[in-house]
Design a protein around this motif. Structure first.
Motif, PDB file in Angstrom:
ATOM      1  N   LEU A  21      87.247  18.597  14.925  1.00  0.00           N
ATOM      2  CA  LEU A  21      87.975  17.378  15.282  1.00  0.00           C
ATOM      3  C   LEU A  21      88.995  17.024  14.195  1.00  0.00           C
ATOM      4  N   GLY A  33      88.095  11.176  19.900  1.00  0.00           N
ATOM      5  CA  GLY A  33      86.977  10.999  18.986  1.00  0.00           C
ATOM      6  C   GLY A  33      86.638   9.525  18.980  1.00  0.00           C
ATOM      7  N   ALA A  34      86.169   9.060  20.126  1.00  0.00           N
ATOM      8  CA  ALA A  34      86.039   7.619  20.363  1.00  0.00           C
ATOM      9  C   ALA A  34      85.120   6.922  19.367  1.00  0.00           C
ATOM     10  N   ASP A  36      84.546   8.027  16.217  1.00  0.00           N
ATOM     11  CA  ASP A  36      84.900   8.438  14.852  1.00  0.00           C
ATOM     12  C   ASP A  36      83.833   9.300  14.191  1.00  0.00           C
ATOM     13  N   ALA A  40      78.104   9.057  18.728  1.00  0.00           N
ATOM     14  CA  ALA A  40      77.775   8.039  19.721  1.00  0.00           C
ATOM     15  C   ALA A  40      78.577   8.228  21.005  1.00  0.00           C
ATOM     16  N   CYS A  41      79.356   9.297  21.084  1.00  0.00           N
ATOM     17  CA  CYS A  41      80.103   9.561  22.315  1.00  0.00           C
ATOM     18  C   CYS A  41      80.046  11.082  22.529  1.00  0.00           C
ATOM     19  N   LEU A  78      80.018  19.365  19.610  1.00  0.00           N
ATOM     20  CA  LEU A  78      80.802  18.163  19.352  1.00  0.00           C
ATOM     21  C   LEU A  78      81.820  18.535  18.274  1.00  0.00           C
ATOM     22  N   CYS A  80      83.389  16.821  16.253  1.00  0.00           N
ATOM     23  CA  CYS A  80      83.239  16.074  15.001  1.00  0.00           C
ATOM     24  C   CYS A  80      82.101  16.610  14.143  1.00  0.00           C
TER      25      CYS A  80
HETATM   26 FE1  FES Z   1      82.046  10.728  19.018  1.00  0.00          FE
HETATM   27 FE2  FES Z   1      82.240  13.200  18.075  1.00  0.00          FE
HETATM   28  S1  FES Z   1      83.703  11.640  17.981  1.00  0.00           S
HETATM   29  S2  FES Z   1      80.549  12.256  19.012  1.00  0.00           S
END
Ligand code: FES
Length: 106
Positions: A21, A33-34, A36, A40-41, A78, A80
């Protein structure tokens, strides 16, 4: 190399230690990347089509959160949380649909 939802490819040279990310955002590639990076997403869902073995291991928490993504494969991560170690080139596909639970309020 990023494979964008329209099928085009963007080869990138990335610094070591960055998540997929972070690499994408540094290059102006649109991956959401809701949350951050707080897991949590699942808006940062990507599929590592090549070189997945050179990335850090996913955690149970990461894979639990990935269950929220609309379409996943065995190569799903993910963005991130996935950090390539730079020993090999990797190919990352950005899915054309992602679910933004934060924005949709669920
Ligand atoms: Fe939300 Fe990766 S940005 S899980």
């Amino acid at each position: 190399t990023f494979v964008l939802p329209d099928g085009s490819r963007r080869p990138i040279d990335a610094a070591e230690g960055m998540s997929i990310l972070e690499i994408a955002h540094a290059e102006g590639i649109a991956i959401e990347g809701a949350c951050d990076g707080s897991m949590a997403c699942s808006t940062c869902h990507v599929m590592v089509k090549k070189g997945l073995e050179t990335c850090n291991e996913g955690t149970d928490d990461e894979f639990d959160q990935l269950d929220e993504a609309p379409v996943t494969t065995l190569q799903s991560r993910l963005g991130c949380q996935c950090v390539p170690n730079g020993t090999k080139d990797i190919v990352v596909e950005i899915p054309s649909v992602n679910k933004n639970l934060v924005r949709e309020g669920h």
